[in-house]
Write a protein that holds these residues in place. Structure first.
Motif, PDB file in Angstrom:
ATOM      1  N   VAL A   1     -27.571  10.987-123.884  1.00 25.10           N
ATOM      2  CA  VAL A   1     -27.523   9.988-122.808  1.00 25.10           C
ATOM      3  C   VAL A   1     -26.730  10.526-121.624  1.00 25.10           C
ATOM      4  N   TYR A   2     -25.584  11.146-121.917  1.00 28.65           N
ATOM      5  CA  TYR A   2     -24.765  11.708-120.845  1.00 28.65           C
ATOM      6  C   TYR A   2     -25.506  12.822-120.114  1.00 28.65           C
ATOM      7  N   SER A   3     -26.342  13.569-120.822  1.00 24.75           N
ATOM      8  CA  SER A   3     -27.103  14.639-120.158  1.00 24.75           C
ATOM      9  C   SER A   3     -28.107  14.063-119.161  1.00 24.75           C
ATOM     10  N   VAL A   4     -28.720  12.932-119.512  1.00 22.04           N
ATOM     11  CA  VAL A   4     -29.640  12.279-118.580  1.00 22.04           C
ATOM     12  C   VAL A   4     -28.861  11.679-117.410  1.00 22.04           C
ATOM     13  N   ALA A   5     -27.680  11.112-117.684  1.00 26.73           N
ATOM     14  CA  ALA A   5     -26.836  10.578-116.612  1.00 26.73           C
ATOM     15  C   ALA A   5     -26.418  11.682-115.651  1.00 26.73           C
ATOM     16  N   LEU A   6     -26.099  12.864-116.200  1.00 27.37           N
ATOM     17  CA  LEU A   6     -25.755  14.005-115.351  1.00 27.37           C
ATOM     18  C   LEU A   6     -26.951  14.408-114.497  1.00 27.37           C
TER      19      LEU A   6
ATOM     20  N   SER B   1     -23.465  24.261-100.088  1.00 29.06           N
ATOM     21  CA  SER B   1     -23.611  22.891-100.610  1.00 29.06           C
ATOM     22  C   SER B   1     -24.834  22.793-101.512  1.00 29.06           C
ATOM     23  N   PHE B   2     -25.965  23.338-101.053  1.00 33.64           N
ATOM     24  CA  PHE B   2     -27.174  23.321-101.875  1.00 33.64           C
ATOM     25  C   PHE B   2     -27.026  24.217-103.103  1.00 33.64           C
ATOM     26  N   ALA B   3     -26.336  25.343-102.962  1.00 33.77           N
ATOM     27  CA  ALA B   3     -26.144  26.249-104.090  1.00 33.77           C
ATOM     28  C   ALA B   3     -25.306  25.587-105.186  1.00 33.77           C
ATOM     29  N   VAL B   4     -24.261  24.875-104.770  1.00 38.00           N
ATOM     30  CA  VAL B   4     -23.425  24.170-105.755  1.00 38.00           C
ATOM     31  C   VAL B   4     -24.229  23.076-106.448  1.00 38.00           C
ATOM     32  N   THR B   5     -25.062  22.371-105.694  1.00 38.93           N
ATOM     33  CA  THR B   5     -25.894  21.326-106.287  1.00 38.93           C
ATOM     34  C   THR B   5     -26.934  21.928-107.236  1.00 38.93           C
ATOM     35  N   ALA B   6     -27.428  23.138-106.906  1.00 40.55           N
ATOM     36  CA  ALA B   6     -28.332  23.832-107.829  1.00 40.55           C
ATOM     37  C   ALA B   6     -27.622  24.123-109.143  1.00 40.55           C
ATOM     38  N   GLY B   7     -26.352  24.529-109.057  1.00 40.85           N
ATOM     39  CA  GLY B   7     -25.571  24.761-110.271  1.00 40.85           C
ATOM     40  C   GLY B   7     -25.376  23.492-111.078  1.00 40.85           C
ATOM     41  N   LEU B   8     -25.159  22.380-110.376  1.00 41.14           N
ATOM     42  CA  LEU B   8     -25.024  21.084-111.054  1.00 41.14           C
ATOM     43  C   LEU B   8     -26.317  20.719-111.776  1.00 41.14           C
ATOM     44  N   ALA B   9     -27.451  20.944-111.116  1.00 41.09           N
ATOM     45  CA  ALA B   9     -28.745  20.653-111.734  1.00 41.09           C
ATOM     46  C   ALA B   9     -29.000  21.567-112.921  1.00 41.09           C
ATOM     47  N   LEU B  10     -28.597  22.830-112.821  1.00 41.23           N
ATOM     48  CA  LEU B  10     -28.760  23.762-113.940  1.00 41.23           C
ATOM     49  C   LEU B  10     -27.901  23.346-115.129  1.00 41.23           C
ATOM     50  N   LEU B  11     -26.714  22.836-114.844  1.00 46.90           N
ATOM     51  CA  LEU B  11     -25.852  22.324-115.914  1.00 46.90           C
ATOM     52  C   LEU B  11     -26.512  21.136-116.604  1.00 46.90           C
ATOM     53  N   ALA B  12     -27.114  20.236-115.821  1.00 42.78           N
ATOM     54  CA  ALA B  12     -27.814  19.091-116.401  1.00 42.78           C
ATOM     55  C   ALA B  12     -29.003  19.553-117.237  1.00 42.78           C
ATOM     56  N   LEU B  13     -29.745  20.537-116.742  1.00 42.34           N
ATOM     57  CA  LEU B  13     -30.886  21.065-117.485  1.00 42.34           C
ATOM     58  C   LEU B  13     -30.446  21.650-118.821  1.00 42.34           C
ATOM     59  N   THR B  14     -29.374  22.411-118.811  1.00 42.27           N
ATOM     60  CA  THR B  14     -28.858  23.010-120.049  1.00 42.27           C
ATOM     61  C   THR B  14     -28.428  21.934-121.031  1.00 42.27           C
ATOM     62  N   ALA B  15     -27.725  20.913-120.518  1.00 40.25           N
ATOM     63  CA  ALA B  15     -27.263  19.825-121.383  1.00 40.25           C
ATOM     64  C   ALA B  15     -28.444  19.077-121.989  1.00 40.25           C
TER      65      ALA B  15
END
Length: 406
Positions: free
Chosen positions: A27-32, A181-195
């Protein structure tokens, strides 16, 4: 978008056994993922002048970065709900989050406006599909008794992104550049994908939206009028808010650091208003929604004539108003056709995204031809139109569901 709702069928799809820690991690992974999606959607608002300058385009043309994903998401939301078929929802969510990563990478590296809009178009595809499946999937990840809590956690991700997404982009851009800013958000999205890849279980399809349900929804005049209400109110906001950073910088003379603080304040008071007005929205929907739309209109009208602390106060008042608007318009849409929840949800997403796209587009045209203040006045005018649509439903005290079904 803190304006989506779970399908009533969600609880029936939940597993019967108690939820484990792994279930909650999923659930937290989807929230992320929700946090990453909404942050990416709103990111250009805070860095729009910097991107416009870097790509040698006007602020109004730069507003297409908000318009394009909204237009694409409006089409992809019902299209993916209709076309996903028997595809495992786990695989679909992973694919959509991967598209989010790609969108941010393309945007971060974009050397020109067409490439930037390609990246934002990828976001639109992913965004529409994500909202079409994520909320309902959340209720299937835990036991029936915890389905509501799981859905609330997804809303928390959306709310946090609404609060911090725009000021985050502005802050990082001030320290480094808008590309970072976009690069950091890409990292955030990659973290969500991994989770999600590590925690999401298999989620086989168990039915979905049918064409006949959409047609039944659209055949009702009250449903179409409610879509117009939703569209005008949301467009009124984004016609002006998309260009709030140029207004604060060029017209009001605030520094980049002050703009970041003001936008953070906008989000924070909006989040508080969302929670504070939940009760009154539920019990007095007409009056509450009408009051906050009127408050937004007033703030937009007076902003061009203010300076200094007056501008800050008006922006915060606007934040209070908009904080309650998504909850109000989504509640209204839910009550429009309570027996067609899936169709109502799909058209909610579509109408919301169309409103974002059209508002930012027409606001951009006004900015380039008549200055930033004109976008504020146009937003206020559209807000007045939304109030007129609301008044067409009457002023009685009967619940909206009963009034709409007469």
């Amino acid at each position: 978008m803190n304006d989506l709702s779970a399908s009533p069928a969600t609880a029936a799809l939940a597993p019967a056994e108690p939820s484990s820690w792994r279930d909650w991690l999923s659930v937290y992974s989807v929230a992320l993922g929700a946090f990453a999606f909404v942050t990416t959607e709103y990111l250009p608002v805070g860095v729009l002048p910097q991107i416009a300058n870097s790509l040698s385009i006007t602020d109004g043309v730069a507003g297409l970065m908000v318009t394009v994903p909204g237009m694409v998401a409006a089409v992809s939301a019902p299209a993916i709900m209709l076309g996903a078929g028997r595809m495992d929802r786990r695989h679909l969510l992973l694919l959509l989050t991967l598209l989010l990563v790609a969108s941010n990478v393309v945007s971060a590296l974009a050397p020109s406006l067409p490439v930037m809009l390609l990246g934002r178009g990828l976001l639109g595809v992913a965004l529409g599909g994500f909202w079409a499946v994520a909320i309902a999937a959340a209720g299937r990840l835990v036991s029936e008794s915890k389905a509501a809590k799981a859905t609330a956690l997804i809303f928390a991700g959306i709310t946090l992104a609404t609060v911090f997404g725009v000021p985050f982009g502005t802050f990082v851009s001030t320290l480094f550049s808008w590309r970072i800013s976009f690069a950091v958000t890409a990292g955030l999205a990659l973290l969500a994908l991994t989770a999600q890849w590590l925690t999401l279980p298999s989620l086989p399809s168990r039915g979905g939206l049918q064409v006949r349900a959409l047609l039944a929804f659209l055949s009702r005049s009250n449903a179409r009028r409610s879509m117009l209400l939703l569209g005008t109110v949301v467009a009124a906001h984004f016609t002006a808010y998309t260009y709030i950073a140029p207004f604060l910088g060029h017209d009001a003379g605030f520094s980049p650091g002050a703009i970041t603080a003001i936008l953070l304040g906008f989000g924070l008071v909006g989040m508080l208003a969302n929670f504070a007005m939940a009760g009154s929205i539920t019990t007095h929907l007409r009056a509450s929604l009408g009051a906050v739309v009127l408050l937004m209109v007033i703030a937009q009208l007076v902003l061009p004539g203010l300076q200094g602390w007056g501008v800050t106060l008006a922006v915060l008042v606007w934040g209070v108003a908009y904080g309650a608007i998504p909850l109000g318009v989504s509640s209204w849409m839910q009550l429009t056709s309570p027996h067609l929840p899936e169709a109502s949800s799909a058209m909610l997403v579509t109408t919301f995204q169309v409103a974002i796209a059209s508002g930012s587009l027409f606001g951009g045209l006004m900015v380039d031809h008549a200055g930033v203040s004109s976008a504020l006045w146009l937003g206020a005018g559209i807000g007045v139109l939304g109030l007129a649509v609301m008044l067409s439903f009457g002023l009685g005290k009967a619940p909206i569901a009963e009034a709409l079904q007469r």
